[in-house]
Design a protein around this motif. Structure first.
Motif, PDB file in Angstrom:
ATOM      1  N   PRO A 264       0.818  -1.221   0.000  1.00 27.09           N
ATOM      2  CA  PRO A 264       0.000   0.000   0.000  1.00 27.09           C
ATOM      3  C   PRO A 264       0.852   1.271   0.000  1.00 27.09           C
ATOM      4  O   PRO A 264       0.901   2.014   0.981  1.00 27.09           O
ATOM      5  CB  PRO A 264      -0.802  -0.140   1.305  1.00 27.09           C
ATOM      6  CG  PRO A 264       0.102  -0.915   2.210  1.00 27.09           C
ATOM      7  CD  PRO A 264       0.861  -1.869   1.332  1.00 27.09           C
ATOM      8  N   ARG A 265       1.504   1.534  -1.130  1.00 27.15           N
ATOM      9  CA  ARG A 265       2.379   2.706  -1.203  1.00 27.15           C
ATOM     10  C   ARG A 265       1.898   3.734  -2.236  1.00 27.15           C
ATOM     11  O   ARG A 265       2.602   4.673  -2.558  1.00 27.15           O
ATOM     12  CB  ARG A 265       3.812   2.290  -1.569  1.00 27.15           C
ATOM     13  CG  ARG A 265       4.480   1.408  -0.557  1.00 27.15           C
ATOM     14  CD  ARG A 265       5.990   1.405  -0.744  1.00 27.15           C
ATOM     15  NE  ARG A 265       6.592   2.592  -0.179  1.00 27.15           N
ATOM     16  CZ  ARG A 265       7.164   3.543  -0.897  1.00 27.15           C
ATOM     17  NH1 ARG A 265       7.141   3.489  -2.213  1.00 27.15           N
ATOM     18  NH2 ARG A 265       7.712   4.583  -0.314  1.00 27.15           N
ATOM     19  N   LYS A 266       0.690   3.532  -2.764  1.00 32.84           N
ATOM     20  CA  LYS A 266       0.127   4.440  -3.770  1.00 32.84           C
ATOM     21  C   LYS A 266       1.068   4.586  -4.970  1.00 32.84           C
ATOM     22  O   LYS A 266       1.193   5.647  -5.563  1.00 32.84           O
ATOM     23  CB  LYS A 266      -0.160   5.815  -3.155  1.00 32.84           C
ATOM     24  CG  LYS A 266      -1.194   5.764  -2.035  1.00 32.84           C
ATOM     25  CD  LYS A 266      -1.451   7.150  -1.446  1.00 32.84           C
ATOM     26  CE  LYS A 266      -2.481   7.069  -0.335  1.00 32.84           C
ATOM     27  NZ  LYS A 266      -2.752   8.396   0.287  1.00 32.84           N
ATOM     28  N   GLN A 267       1.740   3.497  -5.315  1.00 35.47           N
ATOM     29  CA  GLN A 267       2.656   3.499  -6.446  1.00 35.47           C
ATOM     30  C   GLN A 267       1.875   3.470  -7.757  1.00 35.47           C
ATOM     31  O   GLN A 267       0.764   2.946  -7.799  1.00 35.47           O
ATOM     32  CB  GLN A 267       3.647   2.337  -6.368  1.00 35.47           C
ATOM     33  CG  GLN A 267       3.029   0.955  -6.402  1.00 35.47           C
ATOM     34  CD  GLN A 267       2.648   0.433  -5.045  1.00 35.47           C
ATOM     35  OE1 GLN A 267       2.007   1.131  -4.269  1.00 35.47           O
ATOM     36  NE2 GLN A 267       3.016  -0.813  -4.747  1.00 35.47           N
ATOM     37  N   PRO A 268       2.435   4.000  -8.821  1.00 40.82           N
ATOM     38  CA  PRO A 268       1.717   4.059 -10.097  1.00 40.82           C
ATOM     39  C   PRO A 268       1.627   2.691 -10.771  1.00 40.82           C
ATOM     40  O   PRO A 268       2.466   1.820 -10.546  1.00 40.82           O
ATOM     41  CB  PRO A 268       2.572   5.015 -10.932  1.00 40.82           C
ATOM     42  CG  PRO A 268       3.955   4.827 -10.385  1.00 40.82           C
ATOM     43  CD  PRO A 268       3.784   4.604  -8.909  1.00 40.82           C
ATOM     44  N   ASP A 269       0.594   2.530 -11.593  1.00 41.85           N
ATOM     45  CA  ASP A 269       0.478   1.313 -12.402  1.00 41.85           C
ATOM     46  C   ASP A 269       1.383   1.403 -13.621  1.00 41.85           C
ATOM     47  O   ASP A 269       1.933   0.405 -14.071  1.00 41.85           O
ATOM     48  CB  ASP A 269      -0.968   1.112 -12.866  1.00 41.85           C
ATOM     49  CG  ASP A 269      -1.893   0.708 -11.729  1.00 41.85           C
ATOM     50  OD1 ASP A 269      -1.383   0.407 -10.633  1.00 41.85           O
ATOM     51  OD2 ASP A 269      -3.112   0.707 -11.936  1.00 41.85           O
ATOM     52  N   ALA A 270       1.488   2.600 -14.172  1.00 40.09           N
ATOM     53  CA  ALA A 270       2.288   2.805 -15.387  1.00 40.09           C
ATOM     54  C   ALA A 270       2.984   4.154 -15.299  1.00 40.09           C
ATOM     55  O   ALA A 270       2.444   5.111 -14.740  1.00 40.09           O
ATOM     56  CB  ALA A 270       1.395   2.757 -16.619  1.00 40.09           C
ATOM     57  N   VAL A 271       4.190   4.221 -15.837  1.00 38.14           N
ATOM     58  CA  VAL A 271       4.950   5.476 -15.838  1.00 38.14           C
ATOM     59  C   VAL A 271       5.672   5.630 -17.171  1.00 38.14           C
ATOM     60  O   VAL A 271       5.937   4.649 -17.871  1.00 38.14           O
ATOM     61  CB  VAL A 271       5.997   5.522 -14.694  1.00 38.14           C
ATOM     62  CG1 VAL A 271       5.334   5.572 -13.351  1.00 38.14           C
ATOM     63  CG2 VAL A 271       6.934   4.328 -14.777  1.00 38.14           C
ATOM     64  N   LEU A 272       5.991   6.865 -17.501  1.00 36.18           N
ATOM     65  CA  LEU A 272       6.847   7.144 -18.657  1.00 36.18           C
ATOM     66  C   LEU A 272       8.252   7.364 -18.151  1.00 36.18           C
ATOM     67  O   LEU A 272       8.488   8.162 -17.234  1.00 36.18           O
ATOM     68  CB  LEU A 272       6.364   8.387 -19.409  1.00 36.18           C
ATOM     69  CG  LEU A 272       5.114   8.235 -20.282  1.00 36.18           C
ATOM     70  CD1 LEU A 272       4.800   9.557 -20.959  1.00 36.18           C
ATOM     71  CD2 LEU A 272       5.298   7.145 -21.325  1.00 36.18           C
ATOM     72  N   MET A 273       9.196   6.649 -18.700  1.00 33.81           N
ATOM     73  CA  MET A 273      10.587   6.779 -18.279  1.00 33.81           C
ATOM     74  C   MET A 273      11.423   7.288 -19.445  1.00 33.81           C
ATOM     75  O   MET A 273      11.178   6.949 -20.610  1.00 33.81           O
ATOM     76  CB  MET A 273      11.149   5.447 -17.804  1.00 33.81           C
ATOM     77  CG  MET A 273      10.481   4.904 -16.576  1.00 33.81           C
ATOM     78  SD  MET A 273      11.445   3.577 -15.791  1.00 33.81           S
ATOM     79  CE  MET A 273      11.707   2.466 -17.151  1.00 33.81           C
ATOM     80  N   MET A 274      12.436   8.090 -19.086  1.00 35.78           N
ATOM     81  CA  MET A 274      13.341   8.591 -20.119  1.00 35.78           C
ATOM     82  C   MET A 274      14.709   8.793 -19.497  1.00 35.78           C
ATOM     83  O   MET A 274      14.825   9.157 -18.322  1.00 35.78           O
ATOM     84  CB  MET A 274      12.829   9.918 -20.681  1.00 35.78           C
ATOM     85  CG  MET A 274      13.582  10.395 -21.912  1.00 35.78           C
ATOM     86  SD  MET A 274      12.714  11.758 -22.704  1.00 35.78           S
ATOM     87  CE  MET A 274      13.781  12.011 -24.119  1.00 35.78           C
ATOM     88  N   ALA A 275      15.746   8.548 -20.276  1.00 35.63           N
ATOM     89  CA  ALA A 275      17.106   8.695 -19.766  1.00 35.63           C
ATOM     90  C   ALA A 275      17.352  10.133 -19.339  1.00 35.63           C
ATOM     91  O   ALA A 275      16.820  11.075 -19.924  1.00 35.63           O
ATOM     92  CB  ALA A 275      18.116   8.288 -20.834  1.00 35.63           C
ATOM     93  N   VAL A 292       9.893   5.717 -22.617  1.00 33.63           N
ATOM     94  CA  VAL A 292       9.456   4.332 -22.542  1.00 33.63           C
ATOM     95  C   VAL A 292       8.231   4.233 -21.636  1.00 33.63           C
ATOM     96  O   VAL A 292       8.237   4.763 -20.523  1.00 33.63           O
ATOM     97  CB  VAL A 292      10.573   3.425 -21.981  1.00 33.63           C
ATOM     98  CG1 VAL A 292      10.072   1.998 -21.789  1.00 33.63           C
ATOM     99  CG2 VAL A 292      11.785   3.464 -22.887  1.00 33.63           C
ATOM    100  N   ALA A 293       7.194   3.570 -22.108  1.00 36.85           N
ATOM    101  CA  ALA A 293       6.027   3.297 -21.266  1.00 36.85           C
ATOM    102  C   ALA A 293       6.348   2.058 -20.430  1.00 36.85           C
ATOM    103  O   ALA A 293       6.508   0.960 -20.966  1.00 36.85           O
ATOM    104  CB  ALA A 293       4.792   3.061 -22.127  1.00 36.85           C
ATOM    105  N   PHE A 294       6.445   2.236 -19.129  1.00 37.81           N
ATOM    106  CA  PHE A 294       6.881   1.156 -18.232  1.00 37.81           C
ATOM    107  C   PHE A 294       5.699   0.635 -17.430  1.00 37.81           C
ATOM    108  O   PHE A 294       5.015   1.396 -16.736  1.00 37.81           O
ATOM    109  CB  PHE A 294       7.970   1.671 -17.294  1.00 37.81           C
ATOM    110  CG  PHE A 294       8.497   0.631 -16.338  1.00 37.81           C
ATOM    111  CD1 PHE A 294       9.307  -0.396 -16.789  1.00 37.81           C
ATOM    112  CD2 PHE A 294       8.175   0.677 -14.988  1.00 37.81           C
ATOM    113  CE1 PHE A 294       9.785  -1.357 -15.911  1.00 37.81           C
ATOM    114  CE2 PHE A 294       8.651  -0.275 -14.107  1.00 37.81           C
ATOM    115  CZ  PHE A 294       9.466  -1.292 -14.572  1.00 37.81           C
ATOM    116  N   ASN A 295       5.459  -0.674 -17.529  1.00 42.94           N
ATOM    117  CA  ASN A 295       4.359  -1.322 -16.824  1.00 42.94           C
ATOM    118  C   ASN A 295       4.806  -1.647 -15.397  1.00 42.94           C
ATOM    119  O   ASN A 295       5.278  -2.750 -15.102  1.00 42.94           O
ATOM    120  CB  ASN A 295       3.928  -2.591 -17.562  1.00 42.94           C
ATOM    121  CG  ASN A 295       2.615  -3.142 -17.040  1.00 42.94           C
ATOM    122  OD1 ASN A 295       2.224  -2.877 -15.911  1.00 42.94           O
ATOM    123  ND2 ASN A 295       1.924  -3.906 -17.868  1.00 42.94           N
TER     124      ASN A 295
END
Length: 527
Positions: A264-275, A292-295
């Motif tokens: 229960p950390r309210k972490q995202p389901d999906a994020v956009l990552m970039m260098a 990058v769309a990160f699952n």
């Protein structure tokens, strides 16, 4: 007479030896069944004084769990050897508390603490009629130059299942005004793992921090006679058999639950990552690729702990440098983790024989880097979009990914392929080509990794036809391996066939056909 005296002297020596050996065996009797006496998780080599001066004796061999049991048998506990600080946290050090506002001890003072504390306890234990340890003058019983008992510790860790056991526990009370009990271990909200890395812990090792906090809590629960408590003995966390037993019980619980609940950390389901980019540089200048769309939700379910990726803690900014994400030697990087997955038997048959990695192309990179249509969109997306907008974009891209392995139409796959170009002693091999392909595809049917990266239907063909363009009508092996022996690094045709098939069978852990069973693939000619 001389012989009589000599016999008497030898008898006295023998009795003395028996007494000494008997005493040492009695002391070693405290080993009980903690583990193999040649390698135990609780063996600690006490060489504290070596930090201050050269040791006069070898480091002392101390078996922690044996002493814990001996104390328990006498109605005593950890506090007999370990003091607590002002906050009530148990110190790892023996009979003292180190740290701020504590005087530095000399080598002589440390030696007195150990000798007086240990030997006096042994004397009291003997007076009570219990088995005990070495006394004054029996230095070699503890200080062993070549110890018979060695430390053998299984690496402990707070994996997701063990983490769930803690935050799902009703014994650990919920935080004030909260539905979770995270505050019992993680004192500062929003920095839940900061206690492992905080500057306040400077000078303490991670080992000290974990032992101080965890063991103190477990011991407190034991004293309160709680229904459940964690281990206070070394083997509980570091014994291979004990850890295996815990994981087996966790597996049974997981099977009942169906899936492990997310933390229960309210972490995202999906994020956009970039260098990361240099300060002031446009985002698209990082690698020339889109984000990058990160699952995130999916990856949580396939790792044992968040620190598999977040090596410096989940609160620390994730290192999204190009090197960190593409380091083939690190399982914490995207590329390194994916390469590790290729070692699974259902994958290794093909990937073990793939040619050495070539320079990546835009076509391969875009499998991951596909957020944003062009550079302008990328800049706008990463620079001005909100976190929620980025998450929504990532979720859309993830949802659009293929769910199953791209596949050539079954009728386009030859059912059999006859290999007889070099048949002399044996009949041509009738290879069940279609059966093999369908078996390989079945092995990867539940792999999102394969579904995403095997984008072309002919990708599976490249497992065997490894140096030709992806096609359902690839050239014959002889077009490259026509020479009978190695030429320009390429094996001859016979070696190519056998190496390809046998290596695949070995990597995929196939028992049949055996590499030595020639007639399993091609029958011997009658003549």
């Amino acid at each position: 007479m001389a012989n009589g005296k000599r016999m008497l002297r030898m008898t006295v020596i023998a009795i003395a030896l028996v007494g000494v050996l008997g005493f040492q065996l009695e002391a070693m009797g405290m080993l009980d069944s903690v583990g193999d006496t040649a390698g135990r998780p609780d063996v600690i080599m006490i060489d504290t004084i070596a930090q201050l001066e050269e040791l006069e004796q070898s480091a002392a061999v101390f078996m922690h769990d044996a002493h814990t049991k001996a104390l328990k048998d006498q109605g005593m506990s950890c506090e007999s050897c370990h003091k607590t600080d002002a906050k009530g946290t148990m110190a790892l050090t023996f009979n003292r508390v180190e740290g701020e506002n504590q005087p530095e001890l000399s080598a002589s003072e440390l030696k007195d603490i150990y000798h007086n504390g240990c030997i006096s306890c042994h004397v009291k234990t003997a007076d009570k009629g219990f088995k005990t340890g070495p006394m004054v003058g029996e230095c070699r019983s503890c200080h062993q130059a070549a110890p018979e008992v060695q430390a053998d510790r299984f690496e402990a860790g707070m994996d997701n299942a063990l983490h769930f056991t803690h935050w799902d526990s009703k014994i650990i009370p919920a935080d004030a005004g909260e539905q979770t009990n995270c505050g019992s271990c993680h004192k500062k909200k929003g920095e839940e793992d900061g206690w492992r890395f905080a500057a306040a812990n400077a000078g303490k090792s991670t080992q000290e921090i974990f032992h101080n906090q965890c063991v103190t809590c477990h011991q407190t629960l034991i004293e309160k006679k709680a229904e459940r408590s964690g281990p206070v003995q070394c083997a509980g966390c570091h014994g291979e058999k004990e850890v295996a037993a815990r994981k087996m019980e966790e597996g049974k619980s997981l099977k009942t639950m169906g899936a492990l609940p997310r933390l229960p950390r309210k972490q995202p389901d999906a994020v956009l990552m970039m260098a990361k980019v240099e300060e002031g540089a446009a985002p698209e200048k990082a690698t020339g690729m889109a984000p990058v769309a990160f699952n995130h939700k999916f990856h949580e379910g396939v790792v044992d702990t968040c620190t598999a990726c977040h090596v410096d803690g989940v609160n620390a900014p994730l290192d999204t440098s190009y090197e960190a994400m593409h380091d083939l030697t690190s399982e914490s990087s995207c590329i390194g983790c994916h390469a590790k997955a290729q070692e699974k038997p259902q994958c290794a048959g093909c990937h073990e024989q793939r040619p050495a990695a070539k320079a990546t192309s835009d076509a391969s990179c875009v499998t991951c880097h596909n957020a944003g249509v062009n550079a302008a969109d990328t800049v706008k997306l990463m620079a001005s979009a909100s976190k929620e907008e980025k998450a929504a974009e990532a979720a859309l891209l993830i949802a659009a990914r293929p769910a199953t392995q791209a596949m050539v139409a079954v009728e386009d796959i030859p059912e059999f392929v006859n290999i007889g170009a070099i048949s002399k002693k044996f009949e041509p091999s009738k290879m069940p080509h279609r059966k093999i392909i369908l078996s390989m595809v079945k092995g990867m049917e539940d792999s999102p990794l394969a579904a995403t990266f095997h984008a072309a239907p002919e990708a599976v063909c490249a497992g065997c036809h490894h140096n030709s363009p992806a096609s359902i009508t690839p050239p014959k092996c002889a077009s490259c391996h026509a020479d009978p022996f190695v030429t320009d690094g390429k094996p001859g045709l016979k070696a190519a066939y056998h190496g390809q098939c046998m290596t695949c069978h070995t990597e995929m852990k196939l028992d049949k056909p055996a590499a030595t069973n020639c007639v399993a693939c091609h029958e011997k000619k009658a003549n």
